[in-house]
Structures are given as C-alpha cells and as structure tokens.
Motif scaffolding. Sequence first.
Motif, PDB file in Angstrom:
ATOM      1  N   HIS A  30       0.824  -1.191   0.000  1.00 15.49           N
ATOM      2  CA  HIS A  30       0.000   0.000   0.000  1.00 15.49           C
ATOM      3  C   HIS A  30       0.858   1.239   0.000  1.00 15.49           C
ATOM      4  CE1 HIS A  30      -2.387  -3.293   1.755  1.00 15.49           C
ATOM      5  NE2 HIS A  30      -3.049  -2.974   0.669  1.00 15.49           N
ATOM      6  N   TYR A 205      -7.751 -13.155   6.969  1.00 12.93           N
ATOM      7  CA  TYR A 205      -7.151 -12.830   8.263  1.00 12.93           C
ATOM      8  C   TYR A 205      -8.286 -12.261   9.114  1.00 12.93           C
ATOM      9  CZ  TYR A 205      -6.903  -8.770   5.239  1.00 12.93           C
ATOM     10  OH  TYR A 205      -7.219  -7.797   4.332  1.00 12.93           O
ATOM     11  N   GLU A 207      -9.332  -9.438  10.350  1.00 12.99           N
ATOM     12  CA  GLU A 207     -10.033  -8.213   9.927  1.00 12.99           C
ATOM     13  C   GLU A 207     -10.750  -8.399   8.593  1.00 12.99           C
ATOM     14  OE1 GLU A 207      -6.816  -8.348  10.713  1.00 12.99           O
ATOM     15  OE2 GLU A 207      -6.247  -6.760  12.104  1.00 12.99           O
ATOM     16  N   PHE A 227      -1.069 -12.462   9.722  1.00 13.39           N
ATOM     17  CA  PHE A 227      -0.157 -11.346   9.479  1.00 13.39           C
ATOM     18  C   PHE A 227       0.533 -10.890  10.757  1.00 13.39           C
ATOM     19  CE2 PHE A 227      -2.564 -11.227   5.605  1.00 13.39           C
ATOM     20  CZ  PHE A 227      -1.611 -10.861   4.657  1.00 13.39           C
ATOM     21  N   LYS A 228      -0.003 -11.316  11.904  1.00 14.28           N
ATOM     22  CA  LYS A 228       0.598 -10.914  13.174  1.00 14.28           C
ATOM     23  C   LYS A 228       0.293 -11.985  14.212  1.00 14.28           C
ATOM     24  CE  LYS A 228      -3.352  -7.782  13.705  1.00 14.28           C
ATOM     25  NZ  LYS A 228      -3.988  -8.307  12.481  1.00 14.28           N
ATOM     26  N   TRP A 251      -6.968  -3.882  13.469  1.00 15.01           N
ATOM     27  CA  TRP A 251      -7.157  -2.533  12.914  1.00 15.01           C
ATOM     28  C   TRP A 251      -8.600  -2.300  12.477  1.00 15.01           C
ATOM     29  CZ3 TRP A 251      -8.390  -2.565   7.686  1.00 15.01           C
ATOM     30  CH2 TRP A 251      -8.074  -3.714   6.981  1.00 15.01           C
ATOM     31  N   ILE A 295       4.396  -5.646   2.917  1.00 16.12           N
ATOM     32  CA  ILE A 295       3.321  -6.638   2.973  1.00 16.12           C
ATOM     33  C   ILE A 295       2.643  -6.765   1.607  1.00 16.12           C
ATOM     34  CG2 ILE A 295       1.198  -7.320   4.145  1.00 16.12           C
ATOM     35  CD1 ILE A 295       3.586  -7.139   5.989  1.00 16.12           C
ATOM     36  N   PRO A 296       2.678  -7.964   1.037  1.00 13.62           N
ATOM     37  CA  PRO A 296       1.981  -8.151  -0.236  1.00 13.62           C
ATOM     38  C   PRO A 296       0.477  -8.238  -0.012  1.00 13.62           C
ATOM     39  CG  PRO A 296       2.996 -10.204   0.470  1.00 13.62           C
ATOM     40  CD  PRO A 296       3.302  -9.197   1.528  1.00 13.62           C
ATOM     41  N   THR A 297      -0.313  -7.991  -1.029  1.00 10.06           N
ATOM     42  CA  THR A 297      -1.753  -8.164  -0.836  1.00 10.06           C
ATOM     43  C   THR A 297      -2.049  -9.667  -0.729  1.00 10.06           C
ATOM     44  OG1 THR A 297      -2.274  -8.307  -3.186  1.00 10.06           O
ATOM     45  CG2 THR A 297      -2.327  -6.108  -2.185  1.00 10.06           C
ATOM     46  N   LEU A 298      -3.173  -9.950  -0.121  1.00  7.91           N
ATOM     47  CA  LEU A 298      -3.542 -11.345   0.090  1.00  7.91           C
ATOM     48  C   LEU A 298      -3.653 -12.100  -1.239  1.00  7.91           C
ATOM     49  CD1 LEU A 298      -4.247 -13.253   2.405  1.00  7.91           C
ATOM     50  CD2 LEU A 298      -6.641 -12.705   2.031  1.00  7.91           C
ATOM     51  N   MET A 343      -7.504   5.085   2.240  1.00  9.80           N
ATOM     52  CA  MET A 343      -7.124   4.158   3.296  1.00  9.80           C
ATOM     53  C   MET A 343      -5.638   4.209   3.588  1.00  9.80           C
ATOM     54  SD  MET A 343      -9.303   2.664   4.948  1.00  9.80           S
ATOM     55  CE  MET A 343      -8.314   1.483   5.840  1.00  9.80           C
ATOM     56  N   CYS A 346      -4.441   6.064   6.506  1.00 10.87           N
ATOM     57  CA  CYS A 346      -4.597   5.552   7.872  1.00 10.87           C
ATOM     58  C   CYS A 346      -3.286   4.900   8.289  1.00 10.87           C
ATOM     59  CB  CYS A 346      -5.663   4.464   7.936  1.00 10.87           C
ATOM     60  SG  CYS A 346      -7.241   4.988   7.357  1.00 10.87           S
ATOM     61  N   GLY A 347      -2.938   5.061   9.551  1.00  8.01           N
ATOM     62  CA  GLY A 347      -1.699   4.468  10.040  1.00  8.01           C
ATOM     63  C   GLY A 347      -1.929   3.036  10.467  1.00  8.01           C
ATOM     64  N   ARG A 348      -0.897   2.210  10.410  1.00  7.49           N
ATOM     65  CA  ARG A 348      -1.010   0.855  10.929  1.00  7.49           C
ATOM     66  C   ARG A 348      -1.237   0.928  12.438  1.00  7.49           C
ATOM     67  NH1 ARG A 348      -0.234  -3.490   7.922  1.00  7.49           N
ATOM     68  NH2 ARG A 348       0.313  -2.968   5.790  1.00  7.49           N
ATOM     69  N   GLY A 349      -2.010   0.016  12.956  1.00  2.00           N
ATOM     70  CA  GLY A 349      -2.271   0.006  14.393  1.00  2.00           C
ATOM     71  C   GLY A 349      -3.453   0.871  14.763  1.00  2.00           C
ATOM     72  N   ARG A 350      -3.902   1.751  13.833  1.00  3.49           N
ATOM     73  CA  ARG A 350      -5.095   2.560  14.113  1.00  3.49           C
ATOM     74  C   ARG A 350      -6.300   1.894  13.495  1.00  3.49           C
ATOM     75  NH1 ARG A 350      -3.636   8.056  12.259  1.00  3.49           N
ATOM     76  NH2 ARG A 350      -5.232   7.672  10.708  1.00  3.49           N
TER      77      ARG A 350
HETATM   78  C1  LIG Z   1      -5.145  -0.195   2.225  1.00  2.00           C
HETATM   79  C2  LIG Z   1      -4.273  -0.392   3.408  1.00  2.00           C
HETATM   80  O1  LIG Z   1      -3.083  -0.114   3.414  1.00  2.00           O
HETATM   81  N1  LIG Z   1      -4.817  -0.927   4.449  1.00  2.00           N
HETATM   82  C3  LIG Z   1      -4.096  -1.078   5.693  1.00  2.00           C
HETATM   83  C4  LIG Z   1      -4.365  -2.469   6.189  1.00  2.00           C
HETATM   84  O2  LIG Z   1      -3.706  -3.313   5.276  1.00  2.00           O
HETATM   85  C5  LIG Z   1      -4.226  -4.569   5.099  1.00  2.00           C
HETATM   86  O3  LIG Z   1      -3.729  -5.393   6.150  1.00  2.00           O
HETATM   87  C6  LIG Z   1      -4.031  -6.746   6.004  1.00  2.00           C
HETATM   88  C7  LIG Z   1      -3.475  -7.505   7.182  1.00  2.00           C
HETATM   89  O4  LIG Z   1      -4.048  -7.071   8.367  1.00  2.00           O
HETATM   90  C8  LIG Z   1      -3.469  -7.277   4.720  1.00  2.00           C
HETATM   91  O5  LIG Z   1      -2.066  -7.170   4.722  1.00  2.00           O
HETATM   92  C9  LIG Z   1      -3.999  -6.491   3.559  1.00  2.00           C
HETATM   93  O6  LIG Z   1      -3.394  -6.960   2.376  1.00  2.00           O
HETATM   94  C10 LIG Z   1      -3.728  -5.027   3.771  1.00  2.00           C
HETATM   95  O7  LIG Z   1      -4.374  -4.285   2.747  1.00  2.00           O
HETATM   96  C11 LIG Z   1      -3.890  -2.656   7.580  1.00  2.00           C
HETATM   97  O8  LIG Z   1      -2.580  -3.022   7.653  1.00  2.00           O
HETATM   98  C12 LIG Z   1      -4.235  -1.445   8.465  1.00  2.00           C
HETATM   99  C13 LIG Z   1      -3.511  -1.501   9.812  1.00  2.00           C
HETATM  100  O9  LIG Z   1      -3.797  -0.359  10.514  1.00  2.00           O
HETATM  101  O10 LIG Z   1      -3.888  -0.226   7.861  1.00  2.00           O
HETATM  102  C14 LIG Z   1      -4.563  -0.034   6.650  1.00  2.00           C
HETATM  103  O11 LIG Z   1      -4.236   1.230   6.170  1.00  2.00           O
END
Ligand SMILES: CC(=O)N[C@@H]1[C@@H](O[C@@H]2O[C@H](CO)[C@H](O)[C@H](O)[C@H]2O)[C@@H](O)[C@@H](CO)O[C@H]1O
Length: 358
Positions: A30, A205, A207, A227-228, A251, A295-298, A343, A346-350
């Motif tokens: 992302h 996963y 979420e 993923f975690k 998240w 992180i690759p997309t799923l 999206m 947005c920060g990770r963890g939020r």
């Molecule tokens: C669009 C984006 O970056 N979303 C992230 C979100 O990413 C997604 O996380 C998934 C695993 O939990 C998986 O890796 C998926 O492929 C990702 O798109 C999350 O990491 C989230 C955490 O705060 O932040 C979003 O912005």
Amino acid sequence: MECIQSLMNHQSPSSTVCMVPCTVGGDESHEANPSPAPGALSHACPGLPLLLLWETAPEGLGTEIIPLELMYKYGNLSEGVCKPGYAAAKMTAIYPMFAKPAPMFLDPNFRRFSKISNFFSPFGIKTQEKIIDNILTATKSYGLGEELDSQSCKKCIIMGNGGILANKSMGVKIDEYDVIARLNEAPVSGYEKDVGSKTTMRITYPEGAIQKTERYEQGSLFVLSAFKALDFKWLRSIIFKERLRSTEGFWKSVARHVPREPSEMRILNPYFIQEAAFRFIGLPHNNGQMGRGNIPTLGTVAITMALHNCDEVAVAGFGYDMSTPHAPLHYYEKIRMAAIKEMEKCGRGRKCQLPNIT
Ligand SMILES: CC(=O)N[C@@H]1[C@@H](O[C@@H]2O[C@H](CO)[C@H](O)[C@H](O)[C@H]2O)[C@@H](O)[C@@H](CO)O[C@H]1O
Ligand SMILES: CC(=O)N[C@H]1[C@H]([C@H](O)[C@H](O)CO)O[C@](OP(=O)(O)OC[C@H]2O[C@@H](n3ccc(N)nc3=O)[C@H](O)[C@@H]2O)(C(=O)O)C[C@@H]1O
C-alpha cells in the motif's frame, strides 16, 4: 511489466477479461516501494503459467508464449486437459530458482520447514510454535481433503475481489476449476453468474473474515493467513470458542464466530507471504519485521501458494486501476478505486474503516 505488477500493485491498465502473458516484478504494497530488491523477478517473462482473467490484455499480448521445451512436453494435450506440473515447469523457466516444495497449509511437521522457522509473523512462525501446535491438534487435518489430495492434476483459480468481475458472466468458466480460492469477505451468494458458485477455500485474516455466519459457504475450508501473532490467538479463540481477552491490535472489528468445524480450518503456510514479498515482488526486507511497505496483498500471497501446489493456475478479478478512480474497487459493493488512496492515509495500528467514496 503489466500483469503481475498491476496485480501486485494497486495499479493496472485498462479493462477486458483475457489471457495474457506478462512480466513479473515491480513493487507492491500500500506504500509503494520504487525499486525491486536484488533477486526479485523483474524481467519480461516468456508467458506466466497463469490463465489471467484480468483487467487488461496489453496491446499485442493476446496469446500465451510458451518456452519450446514446454511446448514439446505439453503441446499434444488437448485443450482443457489438465497439464501435470505445468505451473512449476513454467515458473522454473521464468525463474530458475523456483523450488516447488512448499506445503499449502501448516501441518505438525511445520518446524522442519526451515524457510519459515527464523522469521516472525507474517513471514514465518518464530515464537508462535506452541499456539500453532495447539491449533493443529484441534484441526487434525492439513490438506485439501481426500478427493482433491488424491487428484493427480489440479487446476486452481485464485479469485481476486476486483470490480472487473462485475457483469462479465465468468461464473460457469470459474466453476470448471478443481480448486477455487476466494479471499476475505467477497460474497458468492447473489453473484454466482459472475464469480461462480463453488468455493474450495476462503483465505483471510481476522479483519478480513466474513462476520455474518450465514454468508460462509458450506463445505469450504477456512484458511487463516496470519499477518501478526494476534491472528493466531484469534484463530485459537475461534476454534476453542473462547473469548479473546483483548482485541487491541486489530485494525478493524473482527469476526467472533466462524461457522466451520476445526477439521475445516487450516493455517496458510507463511512462506508464501515471504516469497511473494521478497522474491517475486521485491519489497524491502526491513529485517523480516512487518512494517510499512513490505506486505503483499492477500491475492498475491494466494497466487504464490497456488504456483507451488497446483498443476495449472488461473487468476481472476485482479487489478488496481488507479487511473480510473471512479471504477468499482470490488465486484460486490459500491466503493470506488479512489477509496484505496484514502485508506493509505490511515496508520497501521489505528482502527480504520473504508471511506464511503461512491
Ligand atoms: C489499504 C491499506 O493499506 N490498508 C491497511 C491495512 O492493510 C491490510 O492489512 C491486512 C493484514 O491485516 C493485509 O495485509 C492487507 O493486504 C492489507 O491491505 C492494515 O494493515 C491497516 C492496519 O492499521 O492499515 C490499513 O491502512
Ligand atoms: C481497507 C483495506 O485495507 N483494504 C484491503 C482489504 C481489506 O483488508 C479486506 O477487504 C477486509 O476488509 O484486503 C485486501 O484485499 P481485498 O479483500 O480488497 O481483495 C482481495 C484481493 O483481490 C485483489 N484485488 C482486489 C480488488 C481489486 N480492485 N484488485 C485486486 O487485484 C488483491 O490481490 C487483493 O489482495 C487484502 O487483504 O489484500 C487489500 C485491501 O487493500
């Protein structure tokens, strides 16, 4: 550079449904990483082992280009007949370092799979060994099921969730595959004409998992792509029907119940996250720690899994076409492509929700 790159990126060219040869490489995540890591595939490939039901047939690329030795091996087979070992043979032609052995799911011997033992989540199983043992003791099953496991040649299709699938009536074609993998919360019911009606497995996963229990397809496998570390705890709580002590760390809100028996649950081998990220796409290593940009997309993880485990691999519903911000992001809802950019802010963890850009 179109196919895999656009599949791995939130980018792709225009749109039709087609078969395409392509290039592997570039970056994904992302948060884009401009330079592929050394060893990443970034050359024009002589035809990827995929039937690509895809956003675009790049100009002039309408048919598959097959290396000569594969033509000799497979050329005599009639159209539609499953070609044993085709995906691995073609991967090896494109990428000589490709080594097939990598089980789809973790089994009780997972500690012996050295490629994952020294990596933390999401790239390996370090520190998660006990909880994985716990989970596997309950699931007791580690394959696709007797019928598919004994099939000597398997054609698999990985269903991306892209809006491109809408109104293409590909459902019948998709249902012809032996293994149909679906991702996250993409629905089947009501969309059969476009996306088919069979589901072999749903990879997700916490979420991403479907929250409405009635929407799970009977007879499908529920596959966790962790993923975690918390994702393993979540699966354990689902299997043993225990309440998770805290949801801190997710998240987004997560499913509390998955209507599948433990024997229908699997853990995706995290090797595929590692290989997709570092070898195929060339994301930054960041000491093997999950972080922004590696992180690759799923969907790409699932394709990587299929390349190791299926004789033929097809993909459908992939492509992030950022040049059409108003195009639908998913086939099943009104959210537009532009929502992805939102999206990313947005920060990770939020905790974040997809903005309603319709
Ligand atoms: C669009 C984006 O970056 N979303 C992230 C979100 O990413 C997604 O996380 C998934 C695993 O939990 C998986 O890796 C998926 O492929 C990702 O798109 C999350 O990491 C989230 C955490 O705060 O932040 C979003 O912005
Ligand atoms: C907001 C957000 O983080 N969205 C991510 C969502 C979200 O987490 C889930 O839908 C659960 O709500 O998940 C992702 O993906 P998502 O669930 O949207 O789609 C599954 C896979 O399909 C491919 N795809 C999807 C849409 C599109 N226009 N083109 C595509 O190629 C991708 O390969 C994608 O992986 C994910 O897990 O990778 C990636 C998405 O970025």
